[in-house]
Scaffold this active site. Structure first.
Site, PDB file in Angstrom:
ATOM      1  N   SER A  43       0.803  -1.223   0.000  1.00 24.26           N
ATOM      2  CA  SER A  43       0.000   0.000   0.000  1.00 24.26           C
ATOM      3  C   SER A  43       0.838   1.277   0.000  1.00 24.26           C
ATOM      4  O   SER A  43       0.327   2.353  -0.312  1.00 24.26           O
ATOM      5  CB  SER A  43      -0.946   0.026   1.202  1.00 24.26           C
ATOM      6  N   LYS A  86       0.790   4.742   6.950  1.00 25.61           N
ATOM      7  CA  LYS A  86       0.301   5.569   5.844  1.00 25.61           C
ATOM      8  C   LYS A  86       0.984   6.937   5.916  1.00 25.61           C
ATOM      9  O   LYS A  86       1.759   7.220   6.816  1.00 25.61           O
ATOM     10  CB  LYS A  86      -1.219   5.768   5.917  1.00 25.61           C
TER      11      LYS A  86
END
Length: 205
Positions: A43, A86
């Site tokens: 990701s 993230k």
């Protein structure tokens, strides 16, 4: 004879004390200063590869607030037993929106050199009936980030489960800022070709 036994006991005690101190220091360091993590998914490509081992600075945010573009590790809001990594895209009171894969923060277009798109198809706005939860992947907002919260996204935008889908990260759930890759290897290659020497020591930006 007694002296020898006492000396042996003293030596054993020194070893035990040294081990206990080392364990205590390791616990303190892991809890409050630096913690190691392994990247399990793609990701955050290309910034972070599957198999990267990173260090996270846990004490820096004691002295300053997280800012846009920091790569952070935090407790996943939907299951706090899991840690996610993230990048912060918007902070409290920011207004964020996405139009055809382009991010705007406070109506300013964001030039994100770290982002990749592996799917050229753009999911149109207001298409939830057809695409379900995926409808917000390429178009959403505008959304105002609440007080004490952050909006985070993965660099691999078309393959990231992030704030677009499950909401905001609260300040107290942030564990720290990822800052360096200390080891990296590709599990699909044989040793020693699986070691990514060029990634070891690379700063995370």
């Amino acid at each position: 004879m007694t002296g020898k036994v006492k000396k042996e006991k003293s030596t054993i005690r020194e070893y035990v004390e040294a081990i206990l101190i080392a364990l205590l220091l390791a616990l303190v360091i892991r809890t409050y200063i630096v913690q190691a993590f392994k990247i399990p998914s793609g990701s955050m490509l290309e910034t972070l590869q599957i198999g990267d081992h990173i260090l996270v600075n846990k004490f820096g945010y004691w002295f300053y607030e997280p800012k846009r573009r920091d790569v952070i590790v935090f407790k996943f809001p939907k299951n706090e037993k899991r840690d996610f990594i993230k990048r912060i895209i918007a902070k409290e009171y920011d207004v964020i929106k996405e139009r055809d894969k382009v991010i705007y923060v406070n109506n300013e277009k964001q030039h994100e050199k770290y982002v990749i798109h592996k799917d050229s198809f753009i999911i149109p706005r207001r298409s939830s009936e057809k695409y379900g939860d995926e409808a917000v992947r390429d178009n959403f907002g505008p959304i105002k980030v609440p007080e004490g919260c952050y909006f985070v996204m993965g660099d691999n935008r078309d393959s990231s489960l992030d704030s677009r889908f499950w909401g905001f990260v609260r300040r107290e759930k942030i564990k720290g800022q990822a800052f360096i890759i200390y080891w990296s290897w590709d599990s699909h290659k044989p040793f020693p070709r699986n070691i990514r020497w060029n990634r070891i020591g690379k700063l995370i930006r």
